[in-house]
Write a protein that holds these residues in place. Structure first.
Motif, short mmCIF file in Angstrom:
data_model
loop_
_atom_site.label_atom_id
_atom_site.label_comp_id
_atom_site.label_asym_id
_atom_site.label_seq_id
_atom_site.Cartn_x
_atom_site.Cartn_y
_atom_site.Cartn_z
N UNK A 4 0.55 -1.37 -0.03
CA UNK A 4 -0.02 -0.17 0.08
C UNK A 4 0.94 1.25 -0.10
N UNK A 5 0.21 2.26 -0.35
CA UNK A 5 1.07 3.87 -0.56
C UNK A 5 0.50 4.16 1.30
N UNK A 6 1.49 4.25 2.29
CA UNK A 6 1.30 4.39 3.25
C UNK A 6 1.53 6.05 4.06
N UNK A 7 0.74 6.95 3.91
CA UNK A 7 0.38 8.48 4.48
C UNK A 7 -0.19 8.45 5.87
N UNK A 8 0.38 9.83 6.02
CA UNK A 8 0.07 10.38 7.24
C UNK A 8 -0.52 11.64 7.72
N UNK A 30 9.64 8.79 4.70
CA UNK A 30 9.03 7.73 4.00
C UNK A 30 7.80 7.63 3.94
N UNK A 31 6.69 8.78 4.34
CA UNK A 31 5.12 8.38 4.14
C UNK A 31 5.22 9.62 3.13
N UNK A 32 3.73 9.15 2.75
CA UNK A 32 3.03 10.52 1.74
C UNK A 32 2.96 10.74 3.00
N UNK A 33 1.85 12.26 3.19
CA UNK A 33 1.51 13.78 3.48
C UNK A 33 -0.34 13.48 3.59
N UNK A 53 2.31 15.29 -1.59
CA UNK A 53 0.49 14.98 -0.42
C UNK A 53 -0.56 14.31 -1.48
N UNK A 54 -1.03 12.89 -0.36
CA UNK A 54 -2.27 12.13 -0.65
C UNK A 54 -3.99 13.02 -0.83
N UNK A 55 -3.87 13.77 0.53
CA UNK A 55 -5.75 13.94 0.44
C UNK A 55 -5.65 15.14 1.40
N UNK A 56 -6.79 15.54 0.84
CA UNK A 56 -6.68 17.53 1.95
C UNK A 56 -8.35 17.08 1.96
N UNK A 57 -8.76 17.93 2.85
CA UNK A 57 -10.69 18.36 2.42
C UNK A 57 -10.93 19.24 1.67
N UNK A 236 -4.09 6.26 5.37
CA UNK A 236 -3.59 6.82 6.08
C UNK A 236 -4.00 6.96 7.41
N UNK A 237 -2.90 7.07 8.01
CA UNK A 237 -2.34 7.49 9.66
C UNK A 237 -3.22 8.38 9.84
N UNK A 238 -4.62 8.53 10.68
CA UNK A 238 -5.35 9.43 10.68
C UNK A 238 -5.24 9.60 12.48
#
Length: 257
Positions: A4-8, A30-33, A53-57, A236-238
């Motif tokens: 997976x692509x891991x994002x934080x 090494x994570x996406x943001x 950057x993978x996501x935002x509001x 995504x780690x939220x």
């Protein structure tokens, strides 16, 4: 290695640092943001960090389910698309109702047929915006028991019904497993049921909303279930860090490797 692509989420870890420094730390590990709000940030400075950057509001105001305010969701979704271009973000997050400090701006205690129809029609309009811009809008499920009271159509089964009802290639589901565990449980079957409707997976453990391994969710089993449906997208780690942020991110990586 991970499938997976891991994002934080930069909103919830390294909280003692300015947002730019948080992004650097996440990127260096090494994570996406991911970010939440964009209107209060220096987007050019964020872009200059070199992070992915993978996501935002994907909106600022209004409720998807409200005929009186849904036009504002669409209007501010257009603004979000323009902001996303600066960061190269291709996934924009929506909720069924506007949140203010985590609570519904206009609380409702029951859903109506008008809410369902308004949400579907609004998502069709937003999906068309996404198609023109080459971005995907994702509707996030929420829990109304602990974090987001007063939000209608918030459960995963409701957001999935909206995604399947609108049937638009640029509208998908932000499947948040933390929220789903609190509100519904049965996460592995939920993942299988959602399948191709998933645009992104978000994770945190329950209780406490900290990193995997701090609560009751078996995240290695979740990772196996995601592989089982052929999911190779973003996880995504939220979550908050239960201790040091570096250790929390490494625990997240280990759960999905």
């Amino acid at each position: 290695m991970t499938d997976f692509e891991l994002a934080v989420s930069s909103e919830m870890v390294f909280a003692e640092l300015p947002i730019i420094d948080r992004v650097h730390r996440i990127h260096d590990m090494g994570f996406a943001v991911e970010i939440w709000s964009w209107h209060d940030k220096d987007l050019a400075a964020l872009a200059a960090t070199g992070a992915r950057f993978t996501s935002m509001t994907g909106y600022l105001h209004g409720d998807l389910i409200d005929p009186l305010t849904c036009d504002e969701v669409v209007r501010t979704a257009e603004l979000s698309i323009k902001a996303a271009e600066t960061l190269g973000v291709s996934r924009l997050n929506l909720h069924t109702a506007e949140l203010v400090d985590g609570h519904a701006a206009r609380p409702r205690q029951r859903a109506t047929g008008e809410m369902w129809l308004t949400a579907l029609r609004t998502l069709e309009r937003i999906g068309d915006l996404g198609a023109k811009a080459g971005v995907q809008f994702c509707v996030e499920n929420l829990n109304t028991i602990v974090d987001h009271p007063g939000v209608p159509l918030a459960r995963a089964k409701d957001t999935l019904a909206l995604i399947e009802g609108v049937a638009h290639p640029n509208v998908r589901m932000m499947l948040d497993l933390y929220h789903a565990q609190i509100g519904e449980g049965n996460l592995i079957e939920l993942i299988r049921r959602c399948g191709d409707a998933i645009g992104e997976i978000q994770v945190a453990d329950v209780p406490g909303r900290c990193e995997p391994g701090t609560g009751e969710i078996n995240y290695p089993a979740i990772a196996k279930a995601l592989r089982g449906i052929g999911y190779t997208g973003t996880v995504g780690l939220e979550s908050w860090a239960s201790g040091e942020s570096e250790a929390a991110l490494e625990a997240f990586r280990a759960a999905f490797s």
